[in-house]
Design a protein around this motif. Structure first.
Motif: not given
Length: 240
Positions: A147-150, A218-222, A236-239
């Protein structure tokens, strides 16, 4: 005579015990530090309409130049000592702006510069504790294996968003905001399965801004919407 010999014996025993105790002192004990230093991690995002590139310094330390719609420093978040900060930001043809804010202890923070060249401000978004890394016991729950998160942030001065639709694979969901998001508003991370997605932002009642993005496990983005409505943009920025 007996008394003298007894005292002499006690004196000898006392000297021996002193020598034994001095030989047992633990010289490996670490001294208590004078103070404990706490840290924060920061990244700066330039969404100021009409300012172009900003030159940034933080408490006198050069951060570098950040273009409109970009972030600085490139790559990893910068680690700084927590506490009160002054960010000086300048662009060509304008005096330097001084923004004061606090770098929260042990937090990873994205700092947004928003508004217009004539009127702008600094906002910060705390993301997680710096010790909640992907492979740590404390951080593992934040990074599910598939899962990823945005997260979403509105950086446009004249666009008000009412919903966000995310479509991809078997997912087709629309997130309707209880209160429309004006400039400086956002929503926290939304978990979605890794894969390719289309994002459709509804703003100013019935207008749409769309973009596509591949979400990695396993990645999170804004994700941000920025610029004026006449030339609206997305990034989209990688957090993590």
């Amino acid at each position: 005579m007996y008394k003298f010999d007894k005292n002499k014996l006690l004196f000898s025993i006392s000297i021996s015990l002193i020598l034994i105790w001095s030989g047992c002192v633990d010289t490996g004990v670490q001294s208590i530090p004078d103070s404990i230093v706490y840290y924060s991690q920061l990244k700066f995002t330039n969404l100021v309409v009409g300012a172009g590139s900003y030159t940034l310094t933080l408490n006198g330390q050069s951060i570098g130049t950040v273009d409109f719609g970009s972030e600085a420093p490139a790559g990893s978040f910068i680690q700084v000592q927590s506490g009160s900060k002054t960010l000086n930001a300048s662009f060509t043809g304008a005096p330097s702006e001084g923004y004061k804010f606090s770098a929260d202890t042990d937090y990873k923070i994205r700092v947004f510069l928003i508004g217009t060249a004539a009127s702008n401000e600094l906002l910060k978004s705390t993301q997680r504790y710096i010790w909640q890394t992907k492979d740590s016991p404390n951080g593992a729950p934040l990074f599910p294996p598939d899962t990823g998160q945005v997260a979403f942030f509105n950086g446009s001065p004249d666009a008000v968003t009412s919903s966000l639709q995310i479509t991809g694979g078997s997912l087709d969901t629309t997130i309707t905001f209880d209160t429309p998001l004006a400039i400086g508003d956002g929503i926290p991370y939304v978990m979605i399965k890794a894969g390719s997605y289309a994002f459709d932002i509804t703003y100013n009642d019935s207008l749409h801004s769309t973009f596509n993005y591949d979400v990695t496990a396993r990645s999170r983005y804004t994700a941000v919407m920025y610029d004026s409505t006449s030339s609206l943009k997305n990034a989209v920025f990688i957090d993590d």
